[in-house]
Design an enzyme around this catalytic site. Sequence first.
Site: not given
Length: 397
Positions: A49, A51, A111, A234, A243, A274
Amino acid sequence: MIIKPRTRGFICTTAHPEGCASQVQQQIQAITKRPKIQGPRNVLVIGASTGYGLASRITSAFGAGASTVGVYRQSSPNGKRTASAGWYNSAAFERLAEEAGLQSYSVAGDAFTQETKERTIELIRQKLGQVDLVVYSVSTGRRSDPQTGEVYQSALKPIGRTYTNKTVDFHTGEVSTISIEPATEEEIRGTVKVMGGEDWLLWINALREAGVLADDATTIAYSYIGPELTDAVYRSGTIGRAKDHLEATARELNGQMKVHGGRAFVVVSKGLVTQSSSALPVVPLYISVLYKVMKELELYEGCIEQTYRLFADRLYTGGEVPLDEEGRIRIDDWEMSPAVQAEVTRLWKLLSTEHMNELTDLEGYRREFFQLFGFENADINYEADTNPEVAIPNLFQ
């Protein structure tokens, strides 16, 4: 009602349906003016929905003529409250796809749950038969384990030691110094459970076992690495651990899928505005500087331009997909070029509240943030009454 933006920190609690529709229309136009892609036929986008998920759905449908299924969290209008931007984006996409003669369907739900997976599988079985591209683009702060029911929370923190650097309040332009305490082991584990590759693997296994995943299917998940400036908070922080898990999952999936001609990749994208990136200290300031540099060098891309380049120049060229030494697809190459990063680093050292306008594109960052929610579009009259009750045309119940 007359809908205005209401913000709480990095969150906008309202969304404008007509503004969101305008943003979707602009992204579609950005795709349709480019050459057609010989790409996927039937596409499932999990996290469709906003990005990169939304951009992937638009690129698949309007760039390659694919039928699409979008999965996203239910957030319909409720009384005096607007729906989420994602709800309005999806409604606009479905309407415009239908007008263009393209098949599109939506599943609204969490999800992470087995129930949402089962409903999605049934929809694919009924409407498409199989999918040959699965895009995983879920971004959220918490997850309930479908097996145990345990709830995990992600944390945006460094690991091992306190991190201190410049940050900005992008609403006011005030630059300050922020220090973030290191994450606990529990916070690291929670972030990996929420933002790692576990749910991606569950989706692919469920689709394969149900017979709705084509043998030669491709699946991708989006990631980010970023520069040394943001590394501690990050890539070397809790998100980086997640990640790492995502990339290990891609290697596992690729090993399983290539036996039948399929493939799995992590796609490393560039820094963009975002809701997720806005929540990270330091990152909005970095992106504001990055935008200034990339726009001056005529290298700027938004989500939709990045996604088109991914599909047209990487995934669907008919040849070997170029990968880095870790097996990742890199579409952050323009951001990470030495010329761009050298100039960003030079400007970073000079940053202060007094020099924000000349050294950054904070105004561009702020504008794009509000456009995520349908605001600050030149073609919309925000003083006019707007009906927040918008239905999704092809919502699969």
